[in-house]
Write an enzyme that holds these catalytic residues in place. Structure first.
Site, PDB file in Angstrom:
ATOM      1  CG  ASN A 266      -1.270   1.456   1.680  1.00  0.00           C
ATOM      2  OD1 ASN A 266      -1.198   2.229   1.311  1.00  0.00           O
ATOM      3  ND2 ASN A 266      -1.916   1.288   3.144  1.00  0.00           N
TER       4      ASN A 266
ATOM      5  CG  HIS B 166      -3.492   0.972   6.574  1.00  0.00           C
ATOM      6  ND1 HIS B 166      -3.137   1.715   7.472  1.00  0.00           N
ATOM      7  CD2 HIS B 166      -2.864   0.042   7.053  1.00  0.00           C
ATOM      8  CE1 HIS B 166      -1.410   1.511   8.207  1.00  0.00           C
ATOM      9  NE2 HIS B 166      -1.643   0.872   7.157  1.00  0.00           N
TER      10      HIS B 166
ATOM     11  CB  SER C 165       8.928  -2.579  11.023  1.00  0.00           C
ATOM     12  OG  SER C 165       7.704  -1.643  11.163  1.00  0.00           O
TER      13      SER C 165
ATOM     14  CD  GLU D  84      -0.945   4.531   8.293  1.00  0.00           C
ATOM     15  OE1 GLU D  84      -1.162   4.599   6.803  1.00  0.00           O
ATOM     16  OE2 GLU D  84       0.166   4.307   9.058  1.00  0.00           O
TER      17      GLU D  84
ATOM     18  CD  GLU E  52      -0.511  -4.045   7.512  1.00  0.00           C
ATOM     19  OE1 GLU E  52      -0.377  -4.245   6.843  1.00  0.00           O
ATOM     20  OE2 GLU E  52      -1.716  -2.974   7.249  1.00  0.00           O
TER      21      GLU E  52
ATOM     22  CE  LYS F 198       1.437   2.874   5.716  1.00  0.00           C
ATOM     23  NZ  LYS F 198       1.727   3.238   6.672  1.00  0.00           N
TER      24      LYS F 198
ATOM     25  N   GLY G 118       5.486   1.285  10.723  1.00  0.00           N
ATOM     26  CA  GLY G 118       6.156   2.485  10.531  1.00  0.00           C
ATOM     27  C   GLY G 118       7.651   2.590  10.755  1.00  0.00           C
TER      28      GLY G 118
END
Ligand code: PEP
Length: 260
Positions: A12, A100, A218, A102, A172, A14, A178
């Site tokens: 992805n 996701h 990660s 976020e 995730e 982002k 991140g």
């Protein structure tokens, strides 16, 4: 994983790559991976909305599937800022990423909203890629398994076993994602994938055993080969380490070599 016969690798991008950068990335990735059989590899990229149409024109769907990073759950209406499933279909989108971390933790989405999106994506023939994962605080409180089970049961409420055949799930952990993320250890990831698989089987029976489960958080060239052979890890959903086509290709190859 080996039972499924396919290994999944996706990224992805982002809010990073513009149209030209996305096209360049996809063109390189397609060229680099041209010799890899798609019978055993499912490769997908989830770019920004604005890049989807150009992305679709530069790579065929059977070589690199394309996804959207989000989707509204109504076909049309008074939903300023949302994107309709019909609009995503119009530009050849195959996958819809839902939930996701976020979206959940920065933009305030709830399990109920993820469920609306999953069901809408299924109604429209997309592959929903539902992302789940516990926060660092939930992990510290020993709540990880409960959180994962809740996100699955709420997010997949009302989904039938027949529809479940079209679902993908990404685990995730929020604390692993991140620049400040710490990758989950292979043992931890394997244990949580086991919990997720168990819950999916509870929900969907035999169909639950076949839902592809991807690990994300990660992933890098060093830990990818440790994660990919593990039971119930059917693929990797990668952020930063996949945004250069050459690096992504090297990760894919190092993993596929292990599984041959
Ligand atoms: C992500 O944002 O979903 C992700 C997995 O990112 P990264 O690999 O950069 O941690």
């Amino acid at each position: 994983m080996k039972e499924l016969g396919k290994v999944y690798f996706g990224t992805n991008t982002k809010m990073y790559k513009n149209i030209a950068q996305t096209v360049d990335f996809l063109t390189r990735l397609d060229t680099l991976t041209t010799d890899l059989s798609r019978e055993t590899l499912e490769l997908f990229v989830i770019p920004s909305f604005t890049a989807l149409e150009s992305a679709r024109r530069c790579v065929p769907p059977e070589r690199i599937a394309l996804g959207a990073q989000n989707m509204g759950w109504e076909d049309e209406g008074q939903f300023t800022g949302e994107i309709s499933p019909l609009m995503l279909k119009e530009v050849g989108t195959q996958i819809v990423e839902i939930g996701h971390s976020e979206r959940r933790h920065v933009l305030g989405e709830t399990d109920w909203m993820e469920n609306q999106k999953v069901r809408c994506a299924l109604r429209h023939g997309f592959t929903p890629l539902l992302c789940i994962g516990e926060t660092g605080e939930q992990k510290a409180l020993g709540l990880s398994d409960e959180v994962l089970r809740t996100q699955l049961k709420a997010g997949l409420h009302g989904v039938t076993a027949a529809e479940a055949a079209r679902l993908w799930i990404a685990y995730e952990p929020v604390w692993a994602i991140g620049v400040s993320g710490v990758p989950a250890s292979p043992a931890y990831a394997a244990e949580k994938h086991r919990v997720i698989r168990e819950c999916l089987v509870e929900l969907f029976g035999a169909a639950g055993a076949r839902i592809p489960l991807l690990y994300g958080g990660s992933v890098n060239p060093e830990n990818a080969p440790e994660l990919i052979p593990l039971p119930n890890i059917d693929g990797l959903f990668i952020g930063r380490s996949a945004w250069e086509a050459e690096k992504f290709d090297r990760i894919i190859r190092s993993c596929l070599a292990l599984l041959e």
